[in-house]
Design a protein around this motif. Structure first.
Motif, short mmCIF file in Angstrom:
data_model
loop_
_atom_site.label_atom_id
_atom_site.label_comp_id
_atom_site.label_asym_id
_atom_site.label_seq_id
_atom_site.Cartn_x
_atom_site.Cartn_y
_atom_site.Cartn_z
N ASP A 1 -9.96 -2.51 4.60
CA ASP A 1 -9.96 -1.43 4.09
C ASP A 1 -11.43 -1.60 2.83
O ASP A 1 -10.94 -1.91 1.70
CB ASP A 1 -9.18 -1.68 3.64
N ASN A 2 -12.07 -1.81 2.96
CA ASN A 2 -13.51 -1.83 2.29
C ASN A 2 -14.65 -0.30 2.56
O ASN A 2 -14.78 -0.39 4.05
CB ASN A 2 -13.85 -2.95 2.64
N MET B 1 -10.22 7.55 8.95
CA MET B 1 -10.14 7.95 7.80
C MET B 1 -9.16 7.28 7.13
O MET B 1 -9.11 6.27 5.33
CB MET B 1 -10.52 9.15 7.39
N ARG C 1 -15.98 7.64 4.80
CA ARG C 1 -13.90 8.18 5.11
C ARG C 1 -13.25 7.25 4.03
O ARG C 1 -12.49 7.55 3.92
CB ARG C 1 -13.97 6.49 6.76
N GLN C 2 -14.16 5.64 3.16
CA GLN C 2 -12.94 5.18 2.38
C GLN C 2 -13.18 6.22 0.75
O GLN C 2 -12.77 6.33 -0.08
CB GLN C 2 -13.38 3.69 1.74
N ASN D 1 -8.10 2.36 8.89
CA ASN D 1 -9.00 2.40 9.28
C ASN D 1 -8.35 2.09 11.11
O ASN D 1 -8.96 0.82 11.73
CB ASN D 1 -9.78 0.81 8.79
N TYR E 1 -1.30 1.09 12.51
CA TYR E 1 -0.97 0.41 10.83
C TYR E 1 0.38 0.23 10.86
O TYR E 1 0.72 -1.18 9.96
CB TYR E 1 -1.92 1.64 10.21
N ILE F 1 -13.80 9.17 1.35
CA ILE F 1 -12.53 10.55 1.05
C ILE F 1 -10.88 10.11 0.94
O ILE F 1 -9.97 10.97 0.39
CB ILE F 1 -12.52 11.12 2.43
N LYS F 2 -10.48 9.29 1.11
CA LYS F 2 -9.40 8.55 1.42
C LYS F 2 -9.33 9.17 0.61
O LYS F 2 -8.06 9.50 -0.24
CB LYS F 2 -9.67 7.55 2.47
N LYS G 1 -19.17 5.15 7.54
CA LYS G 1 -17.75 3.91 6.77
C LYS G 1 -17.33 4.68 5.43
O LYS G 1 -16.12 4.55 5.18
CB LYS G 1 -17.78 2.55 7.01
N GLU H 1 1.24 -1.43 -0.05
CA GLU H 1 0.04 0.49 0.42
C GLU H 1 0.77 1.29 0.10
O GLU H 1 0.74 2.15 -0.92
CB GLU H 1 -0.92 0.03 1.11
N PHE I 1 -8.36 12.48 -0.20
CA PHE I 1 -7.44 13.00 0.67
C PHE I 1 -5.85 12.90 -0.12
O PHE I 1 -5.12 13.62 -0.63
CB PHE I 1 -7.33 12.59 2.26
N PHE I 2 -5.59 11.37 -0.64
CA PHE I 2 -4.76 11.48 -1.10
C PHE I 2 -4.65 12.05 -2.38
O PHE I 2 -3.18 12.53 -3.18
CB PHE I 2 -4.36 9.65 -1.71
#
Lengths: 377, 379
Positions: free
Chosen positions: A132-133, B21, A229-230, B24, B30, A232-233, A226, A73, A237-238
């Motif tokens: 991560d889902n 975020m 969050r995923q 997780n 992590y 936005i990430k 949930k 990752e 964000f990235f």
């Protein structure tokens, strides 16, 4: 709350209605009460044998997979961030896809099944692990661990069967909308994590008016928390970190999520929707014994074969039959359990449904196509 | 029960949300698998310690010398700390008192604990057979109230600075640290150590110190005579009434000592104690009640009704094939906390009976009394 499945010792003969086996298979219509008992005992014994053998090497294995996944990752996101050429960008997508696939399949799915709860390690605890889902972990543990694994392939109770989107057996009457089934199948594959995340909404019951949207508000809140969050990430964000190059990062993340969806969806379809995988009615599963439960798990699931890396990337759901028999045994043990499961199946003349990934996937496509059209039952 | 309160400050709330975020989980959780490849002693996701050397006495006692990571904040002699070992892949937490001096830590960065092999004890057996120098173990900060009051250690009227330590079995370890640390101070220390077989190792450590002034040591062979009587205490320690008395041992030992001290006229304010309980002994009147366990077994929710065998709810649940959350198994860490929906339980640490209402209990130290129903928490 659903009542726990009761396992009574009251053995009744169940007429398992074998609908969809190909003529090549020698299907057992039923086993005798004595055979169910023996089947249950043999499989219990196998489970105990492996459970007793669990130890440091299992912890070392999963921790190694976690390190590889996290490493992939970090590398994947870095490559996507710095890439200026298609090759670097593609390597970034590949690395991030691998990370997400390992995290969802070999780590997340298995840890959340409680396969590593015995280690007492908070990082490997089904209660604490979050994946991560976009699917909320509590929702997953309810509809997957409980409903799907308890009521596997019982039409009307196992909502994983067709995901309320696909018609995959004659138990569901044909309607004109099923003509769109091939498109729905492609959509479900591409958006698989969203299908899983929204599973609990029970859209078919909402449409029929059986339940109201009000009852689903607590679920929708958890889902929104949930999923946001995923999103936005990966899409805010990235990409934003890359400034003017945000687009290629967002696109890379979209590609990685898409590749993960296609792979996980296909693996799961090969686990329950293949040609030989059978379905059951609620009536025939009432008061079933442990032996009968095991029997249903075997007939309702299917495996595929391949090299070790394929098993790892599938989270060992290439051993879907073993997984359904022993959902809380660390999945990397299914390979060694398979030999014994095969022997037991042979002993009781229960078909062992396996083949190459390609062969199994082909039968899934055939099944999807077959039930797209109205069939004479 | 200790509650960890999360800060409600807006900045830390945003920080927590951002970590959830992005990862997780917390950033430390992590990254810790990756960091541990580079620096095994790094303290992300918990404090670690390096096993520097092991000293075995051949009779089942192992003295472990450890170097704690930099985030470990030190200790006061008499304190204990949690150790988490990976025993055959299972993380097990046990609490051990530090038996080494403060000087050893301050000058060289080492601490020592002595672990005696207990028959059937999974951790102590593993330490004896498997733990090796060079391994990394997880530890926590030192804790515990069994420490000498500050006024006893201050300079001043030295004639009055006297301490008496009453130890039984492995309860002697916190006093070893005090004897080693305070041996040169203006403080007279006396240890009365009651044990059925004095472990060679522990005895050796004590004898090494015996030469020092300001210290007297008495062994009481508990296999030869019964528990220390108040007459024995007075004979061994005639000025007992003037001393600060620290007790460490089983609940039974501590209770007997407190009663003897009261009878001798030692003010209760001068008595400190720390107790531990050893393996639960079934109480005849508590065997046979109906115990209903609700939990998850082989991935499926299931309810089991058994006849209670008088051991803890945790042990009985495990014997039925459940894997409920558990930790220290001695009533400290609260990992095993679960919901009792009805019935009365006896607390092994306090001996007290609970109410019959729905409430949280620690399954490792709760014995069912009569009919009890419990919802087990999965780990």
């Amino acid at each position: 709350m659903n009542a726990p499945l009761t396992m009574t010792e009251n053995m009744q003969e169940h007429k398992f209605d074998v609908r969809s086996l190909s003529s090549a298979d020698v299907a057992p219509k039923r086993l005798s009460p004595q055979q169910y008992k023996e089947l249950g005992e043999e499989l219990d014994q196998l489970r105990q044998q492996i459970a007793d053998d669990l130890g440091q090497s299992d912890v070392d294995y999963i921790n190694q997979v976690i390190r590889v996944s996290r490493g992939c990752e970090v590398v994947g996101r870095l490559l996507l961030h710095v890439s200026l050429d298609p090759v670097t960008w593609s390597l970034g997508v590949a690395s991030l896809s691998a990370a997400k696939i390992l995290e969802n399949m070999e780590i997340g799915h298995n840890v959340m099944h409680g396969q590593y709860d015995w280690t007492n390690d908070k990082a490997l605890s089904s209660r604490h692990y979050d994946w991560d889902n976009v699917c909320d972990k509590e929702s997953w543990r309810n509809h997957h661990n409980f409903e799907h694994h308890t009521y596997t392939n019982i039409i009307g109770k196992d909502r994983d069967y067709g995901y309320a989107v696909l018609r995959l057996s004659d138990d569901e009457p044909w309607r004109p909308r099923h003509l769109l089934q091939p498109a729905a199948f492609v959509g479900l594959t591409l958006l698989f994590e969203w299908g899983v995340a929204l599973h609990e909404i029970e859209s078919e019951k909402l449409i029929s008016g059986e339940i109201s949207i009000r009852e689903k508000i607590p679920f929708l809140k958890r889902f929104a928390k949930k999923a946001s969050r995923q999103v936005i990430k990966d899409y805010v964000f990235f990409p934003m970190l890359a400034g003017p190059m945000a687009g290629k990062v967002a696109l890379g993340n979209l590609a990685a999520n898409g590749i993960r969806n296609i792979w996980t969806g296909s693996v799961i379809f090969c686990g329950h929707f293949t040609e030989g995988a059978e379905t059951f009615t609620e009536e025939e599963c009432e008061n079933e014994t442990k032996g009968q439960w095991y029997f249903r798990q075997i007939l309702g699931s299917s495996n595929f074969e391949g090299p070790r890396w394929l098993h790892i990337l599938s989270g060992h759901l290439s051993h879907q039959m073993e997984h359904h028999l022993f959902p809380d045994i660390p999945a990397h043990r299914y390979t060694e359990m398979q030999t014994e499961v095969k022997r037991i199946c042979e002993k009781f003349s229960i078909p062992y449904n396996t083949g190459s990934f390609k062969e199994q996937y082909k039968t899934v496509l055939q099944r999807v196509w077959k039930y797209t059209l109205p069939t004479a039952a | 029960m200790q509650l960890t309160t999360q800060s409600r400050h807006p900045v830390s709330r945003v920080g927590r949300w951002a970590q959830q975020m992005l990862f997780n989980r917390s950033f430390a959780e992590y990254i810790s698998p990756l960091v541990s490849m580079v620096d095994p002693l790094a303290s992300v996701g918990g404090i670690k310690a390096l096993v520097e050397s092991l000293n075995k006495d051949g009779a089942g006692a192992t003295t472990i010398r450890l170097r704690p990571g930099r985030q470990w904040q030190g200790f006061v002699p008499g304190q204990y700390l949690p150790f988490t070992f990976s025993v055959d892949g299972v993380r097990l937490t046990r609490y051990y008192s530090i038996s080494s001096s403060l000087a050893l830590f301050r000058q060289f960065g080492f601490i020592e604990v002595t672990i005696k092999r207990v028959a059937g004890g999974s951790v102590s057996s593993w330490v004896d057979s498997t733990l090796e120098a060079g391994q990394i173990v997880s530890i926590g900060q030192a804790d515990g109230e069994l420490v000498l009051p500050a006024q006893l250690l201050g300079a001043g009227n030295s004639a009055k600075n006297k301490a008496l330590y009453l130890a039984a079995g492995s309860g002697v370890t916190p006093f070893l640290s005090m004897l080693k640390t305070y041996g040169t101070q203006e403080l007279h220390q006396q240890l009365i150590y009651s044990a059925s077989s004095q472990g060679e190792h522990i005895q050796q450590q004590i004898l090494e110190m015996a030469a020092t002034a300001n210290m007297s040591l008495n062994f009481h062979d508990s296999s030869q005579s019964d528990r220390l009587a108040k007459e024995t205490l007075l004979t061994l320690c005639p000025d007992i009434i003037e001393r600060q008395v620290l007790i460490c041992g089983s609940v039974e030992f501590a209770n007997a000592m407190v009663a003897a001290l009261a009878a001798l006229g030692v003010p209760a304010a001068n008595v400190q104690q720390e107790t531990f309980y050893s393996a639960a002994k079934p109480n005849a009147s508590e065997v046979g009640g109906e115990l209903v366990l609700q939990g998850v077994k082989a991935g499926m929710p299931i309810e089991v009704t058994i006849e209670s065998n008088g051991t803890s709810i945790l042990e009985q649940a495990e014997a039925q094939g459940f894997s409920p959350a558990s930790g220290c198994r001695m009533g400290i860490c609260h990992e095993c906390t679960c919901k009792k929906t009805q019935g009365v339980v006896r607390n092994l640490l306090t001996g007290k009976l609970s109410s019959a209402d729905e409430e949280s209990i620690q399954s490792c130290i709760s014995i069912p009394v009569g009919q009890v129903s419990v919802e087990l928490a999965s780990s």
